[in-house]
Motif scaffolding. Structure first.
Motif, PDB file in Angstrom:
ATOM      1  N   ARG A   1       0.802  -1.211   0.000  1.00 28.61           N
ATOM      2  CA  ARG A   1       0.000   0.000   0.000  1.00 28.61           C
ATOM      3  C   ARG A   1       0.846   1.278   0.000  1.00 28.61           C
ATOM      4  NH1 ARG A   1      -4.588  -2.334  -1.051  1.00 28.61           N
ATOM      5  NH2 ARG A   1      -5.328  -3.833   0.437  1.00 28.61           N
ATOM      6  N   SER A   2       2.149   1.129  -0.066  1.00 32.15           N
ATOM      7  CA  SER A   2       3.036   2.279   0.050  1.00 32.15           C
ATOM      8  C   SER A   2       3.117   3.063  -1.256  1.00 32.15           C
ATOM      9  CB  SER A   2       4.436   1.819   0.443  1.00 32.15           C
ATOM     10  OG  SER A   2       5.325   2.896   0.418  1.00 32.15           O
ATOM     11  N   ILE A   3       2.801   4.334  -1.203  1.00 32.26           N
ATOM     12  CA  ILE A   3       2.894   5.192  -2.374  1.00 32.26           C
ATOM     13  C   ILE A   3       4.358   5.469  -2.710  1.00 32.26           C
ATOM     14  CG2 ILE A   3       2.702   7.361  -1.132  1.00 32.26           C
ATOM     15  CD1 ILE A   3       1.134   6.640  -4.518  1.00 32.26           C
ATOM     16  N   PHE A   4       5.227   5.446  -1.702  1.00 27.41           N
ATOM     17  CA  PHE A   4       6.642   5.691  -1.954  1.00 27.41           C
ATOM     18  C   PHE A   4       7.275   4.574  -2.779  1.00 27.41           C
ATOM     19  CE2 PHE A   4       5.776   8.082   1.972  1.00 27.41           C
ATOM     20  CZ  PHE A   4       6.009   9.349   1.458  1.00 27.41           C
ATOM     21  N   THR A   5       6.857   3.341  -2.527  1.00 28.77           N
ATOM     22  CA  THR A   5       7.358   2.222  -3.328  1.00 28.77           C
ATOM     23  C   THR A   5       6.891   2.357  -4.768  1.00 28.77           C
ATOM     24  OG1 THR A   5       7.294   0.805  -1.385  1.00 28.77           O
ATOM     25  CG2 THR A   5       7.434  -0.283  -3.511  1.00 28.77           C
ATOM     26  N   GLN A   6       5.651   2.769  -4.965  1.00 27.63           N
ATOM     27  CA  GLN A   6       5.147   2.954  -6.326  1.00 27.63           C
ATOM     28  C   GLN A   6       5.877   4.093  -7.024  1.00 27.63           C
ATOM     29  OE1 GLN A   6       0.981   3.474  -5.743  1.00 27.63           O
ATOM     30  NE2 GLN A   6       0.627   1.316  -5.343  1.00 27.63           N
ATOM     31  N   MET A   7       6.175   5.148  -6.300  1.00 22.33           N
ATOM     32  CA  MET A   7       6.929   6.252  -6.891  1.00 22.33           C
ATOM     33  C   MET A   7       8.357   5.807  -7.215  1.00 22.33           C
ATOM     34  SD  MET A   7       5.581   9.509  -4.687  1.00 22.33           S
ATOM     35  CE  MET A   7       6.786  10.590  -5.407  1.00 22.33           C
ATOM     36  N   PHE A   8       8.959   5.022  -6.342  1.00 21.86           N
ATOM     37  CA  PHE A   8      10.308   4.513  -6.580  1.00 21.86           C
ATOM     38  C   PHE A   8      10.354   3.680  -7.856  1.00 21.86           C
ATOM     39  CE2 PHE A   8      13.257   0.939  -6.054  1.00 21.86           C
ATOM     40  CZ  PHE A   8      14.456   1.625  -6.037  1.00 21.86           C
ATOM     41  N   TRP A   9       9.431   2.714  -7.983  1.00 21.02           N
ATOM     42  CA  TRP A   9       9.420   1.868  -9.171  1.00 21.02           C
ATOM     43  C   TRP A   9       9.046   2.658 -10.415  1.00 21.02           C
ATOM     44  CZ3 TRP A   9      12.043  -2.249  -9.577  1.00 21.02           C
ATOM     45  CH2 TRP A   9      12.276  -3.045  -8.468  1.00 21.02           C
ATOM     46  N   GLY A  10       8.181   3.642 -10.270  1.00 22.47           N
ATOM     47  CA  GLY A  10       7.844   4.497 -11.407  1.00 22.47           C
ATOM     48  C   GLY A  10       9.051   5.263 -11.908  1.00 22.47           C
ATOM     49  N   ILE A  11       9.838   5.798 -10.999  1.00 26.75           N
ATOM     50  CA  ILE A  11      11.040   6.535 -11.394  1.00 26.75           C
ATOM     51  C   ILE A  11      12.072   5.594 -12.017  1.00 26.75           C
ATOM     52  CG2 ILE A  11      13.000   7.843 -10.469  1.00 26.75           C
ATOM     53  CD1 ILE A  11      10.955   9.132  -8.520  1.00 26.75           C
TER      54      ILE A  11
END
Length: 65
Positions: A37-47
């Motif tokens: 559920r972490s938005i930071f993990t999604q942002m990390f993988w997106g970057i």
């Protein structure tokens, strides 16, 4: 102008990364894909996807040949 297959794959990966980074909080399918559920993990993988996509676009650029 000739577009290489590497550049096309780079564009697709870049778009996946951009969607993951910007729409990661609203699209629940991305939450199930990343398994948390972490938005930071999604942002990390997106970057990471954006960087890989940009690298492939530059690598497949006809100006570098």
């Amino acid at each position: 102008m000739e577009t290489s297959i590497i550049a096309i794959i780079g564009i697709i990966i870049f778009l996946i990364g951009a969607l993951t980074t910007t729409l990661g909080r609203t699209l629940t399918i991305l939450r199930f894909f990343f398994g948390d559920r972490s938005i930071f993990t999604q942002m990390f993988w997106g970057i990471i996807f954006i960087c890989i996509g940009l690298f492939l676009i530059i690598l497949g650029s006809p100006q570098l040949r």
